[in-house]
Design a protein around this motif. Structure first.
Motif, PDB file in Angstrom:
ATOM      1  N   TYR A  19      59.573  29.881 -60.337  1.00  0.00           N
ATOM      2  CA  TYR A  19      58.706  29.397 -59.254  1.00  0.00           C
ATOM      3  C   TYR A  19      59.554  28.707 -58.210  1.00  0.00           C
ATOM      4  O   TYR A  19      60.428  27.909 -58.539  1.00  0.00           O
ATOM      5  N   GLU A  20      59.276  29.015 -56.957  1.00  0.00           N
ATOM      6  CA  GLU A  20      59.933  28.322 -55.857  1.00  0.00           C
ATOM      7  C   GLU A  20      58.914  28.074 -54.760  1.00  0.00           C
ATOM      8  O   GLU A  20      57.977  28.853 -54.564  1.00  0.00           O
ATOM      9  N   PHE A  21      59.054  26.966 -54.097  1.00  0.00           N
ATOM     10  CA  PHE A  21      58.167  26.612 -53.000  1.00  0.00           C
ATOM     11  C   PHE A  21      58.496  27.488 -51.799  1.00  0.00           C
ATOM     12  O   PHE A  21      59.646  27.592 -51.388  1.00  0.00           O
ATOM     13  N   GLN A  22      57.451  28.096 -51.224  1.00  0.00           N
ATOM     14  CA  GLN A  22      57.626  29.074 -50.157  1.00  0.00           C
ATOM     15  C   GLN A  22      57.589  28.381 -48.787  1.00  0.00           C
ATOM     16  O   GLN A  22      56.621  27.711 -48.443  1.00  0.00           O
ATOM     17  N   PHE A  23      58.651  28.564 -48.015  1.00  0.00           N
ATOM     18  CA  PHE A  23      58.740  27.993 -46.679  1.00  0.00           C
ATOM     19  C   PHE A  23      59.157  29.066 -45.670  1.00  0.00           C
ATOM     20  O   PHE A  23      59.619  30.147 -46.049  1.00  0.00           O
ATOM     21  N   THR A  24      58.975  28.742 -44.394  1.00  0.00           N
ATOM     22  CA  THR A  24      59.447  29.598 -43.308  1.00  0.00           C
ATOM     23  C   THR A  24      60.107  28.717 -42.256  1.00  0.00           C
ATOM     24  O   THR A  24      60.164  27.495 -42.393  1.00  0.00           O
ATOM     25  N   ASN A  25      60.564  29.328 -41.170  1.00  0.00           N
ATOM     26  CA  ASN A  25      61.181  28.569 -40.077  1.00  0.00           C
ATOM     27  C   ASN A  25      60.166  28.129 -39.027  1.00  0.00           C
ATOM     28  O   ASN A  25      60.545  27.668 -37.947  1.00  0.00           O
TER      29      ASN A  25
END
Length: 510
Positions: free
Chosen positions: A265-271
């Motif tokens: 599991y990883e926390f999903q981010f964008t720019n």
């Protein structure tokens, strides 16, 4: 007192005592909304967003300060006394500490919202499989946040929306807290799917891994530490065949290679705001920020490696010659556009000392402020599962098997696929030697990923290693065993009549 409001519909929070008594602020009643799974699903999605947002910007790294792996930059220590107290362990590490209060306040609304969703789903009569999956997700998030809270604060309130009259909002003993953690994570493991198309959502294997960690990390006073049960959970993840180490360690932190075979599991981010993580803003060098606000390794020195965490073994540090994790984790070279930056006068003087590299986002380079860093951030990954499993085997008197896992998988990958014979751990090392080596190996493998403080607490090395390796703690020389637990925030004590001053953690005065 300032309201603690969280970003999920229908739920508003004043304090731990009254946060379950708020009336819905919509045209529909809570019962009407929760009677439909299609209405609950967006609330679960909102839970994920709130949980993720608690782990971004400063919130994601405040608990890593004050360790033997990471500390604040010198200017941060000089300029923010409350925050500095987290490294100095001085009089500012107190119930009035605003830096800790913010983290406490940020997490309880998530727990409360999850508790309401759990209650609603337990009584929902629609599609049983879909209901149980959503219930598993809400249970996982409740457990993940409460696990963090109890690791850092000890006894905490147990927020069960169906038993609020019985349990109240006072601090509950560790056996009760951990009983809930185990039951909620077991339910999640039993009912979550093996995979999720939407990577924001957790799977059964993430639940198994976290349940294993609960059994491994639980204080003895909780009565649930069990190396065999922990090993069983980790082994299920391993034997699933769904996960494997990526061949090249540095690829883990390439934003173009997110959600790899190593990611549970990883926390999903964008720019793009509000989905950027703002992490580099806190991690990078102020010296570079002054040169170019779009330099991908610029920032403001909130969290930097300790000398132990960035130095070679030959210089009293943790890194062995040839370990590829070193340069993937830590920035040593600050040359920018062919020039070496200069230190600015009037700051801390350590802005060009080694910095955390894992969170640098090269996509921002030359195009946008490093504030818009948006790489995913790991919560659970397969290498951690392997290391935890090896620890369990060692505690179960299966040390040679544990050594094989570490050598053949973790360390072999670290040295480019061929670990030098001289650096292999001997299969005949003692159980205690394995424990000592594992503390360093976890630092090398998982540096700055958020597990170090918990590792120090459960190892019994919290005071000795921090005092020896954290520059600010060594200077103040005031760290004590009671600092393993943070103080309950004064605002909580003032607002929650079920947590009186007498319920404060030992060692702290109002």
């Amino acid at each position: 007192m300032k309201k603690r409001i969280f970003l999920l519909p229908l739920v508003f929070l004043m304090s731990c005592q009254d946060f379950l008594n708020q009336e819905p602020q919509t045209a529909l009643t809570q019962e009407q909304v929760f009677s439909k799974l299609e209405n609950i699903d967006p609330l679960i999605t909102g839970l994920y967003t709130s949980w993720r947002n608690a782990r971004k910007d400063r919130g994601g790294f405040m608990f890593q300060l004050g360790g033997d792996e990471s500390q604040q930059g010198a200017f941060q220590v000089k300029s923010e006394p409350d925050q500095a107290g987290l490294d100095r362990y001085d009089g500012f590490l107190a119930p009035r500490n605003n830096a800790l209060t913010q983290q406490w306040d940020m997490r309880w609304p998530i727990v409360t919202a999850a508790a309401k969703a759990i209650l609603a789903l337990q009584t929902n009569k629609e599609d049983e499989n879909r209901r149980n999956q959503l219930l598993g997700e809400a249970s996982f998030i409740w457990a993940a946040v409460c696990f963090e809270l109890t690791q850092y604060w000890g006894d905490i309130p147990v927020i069960d929306a169906g038993k609020i009259a019985e349990l109240g909002t006072g601090r509950k003993p560790l056996p009760m807290v951990y009983d809930y953690l185990v039951r909620y994570l077991q339910f999640a493991a039993d009912h979550l799917p093996e995979s999720q198309t939407d990577k924001r959502r957790v799977t059964k294997y993430a639940a198994m891994a976290l349940l294993g960690k609960v059994y491994l990390y639980a204080p003895q006073a909780a009565g649930v530490r069990d190396y065999q049960k922990a090993a069983d959970q980790f082994q299920k993840v391993i034997q699933s065949g769904k996960y494997s180490l990526v061949p090249k360690y540095a690829d883990l932190f390439d934003p173009g290679k997110a959600n790899s075979t190593e990611s549970l599991y990883e926390f999903q981010f964008t720019n793009t705001y509000p989905d950027n993580n703002q992490t580099q803003w806190q991690m990078g060098s102020r010296a570079l920020a002054s040169v170019d606000g779009n330099c991908s390794f610029g920032g403001y020195d909130l969290m930097v490696p300790t000398a132990y965490a960035y130095s070679d073994v030959t210089k009293g540090g943790v890194w062995e010659t040839g370990d590829t994790r070193k340069d993937a984790s830590i920035r040593y070279d600050f040359t920018y556009k062919g020039e070496a930056p200069k230190l600015l006068s009037g700051f801390g003087g350590d802005e060009l000392d080694p910095h955390v590299k894992k969170f640098e986002d090269p996509r921002t380079q030359g195009t946008m402020s490093f504030w818009y860093s948006g790489k995913n951030i790991f919560y659970l990954r397969y290498a951690d599962v392997l290391l935890c499993y090896a620890e369990c085997l060692n505690e179960l008197n299966r040390t040679s098997e544990a050594v094989t896992i570490v050598n053949d998988q973790i360390r072999n990958r670290a040295f480019g696929g061929a670990i030098p014979a001289s650096l292999k751990w001997a299969s005949g090392i003692s159980q205690d030697d394995f424990r000592t080596k594992m503390l360093d190996e976890r630092m090398r493998e998982l540096a700055f990923e958020g597990w170090r403080r918990m590792d120090l607490i459960r190892s019994g090395k919290f005071v000795s290693l921090i005092k020896a390796r954290n520059n600010w703690a060594a200077q103040s020389n005031t760290i004590q065993e009671f600092h393993m637990r943070y103080p309950i925030p004064l605002t909580e004590i003032l607002q929650n009549e079920e947590i009186p001053p007498s319920a404060q953690n030992p060692g702290y005065q109002q």
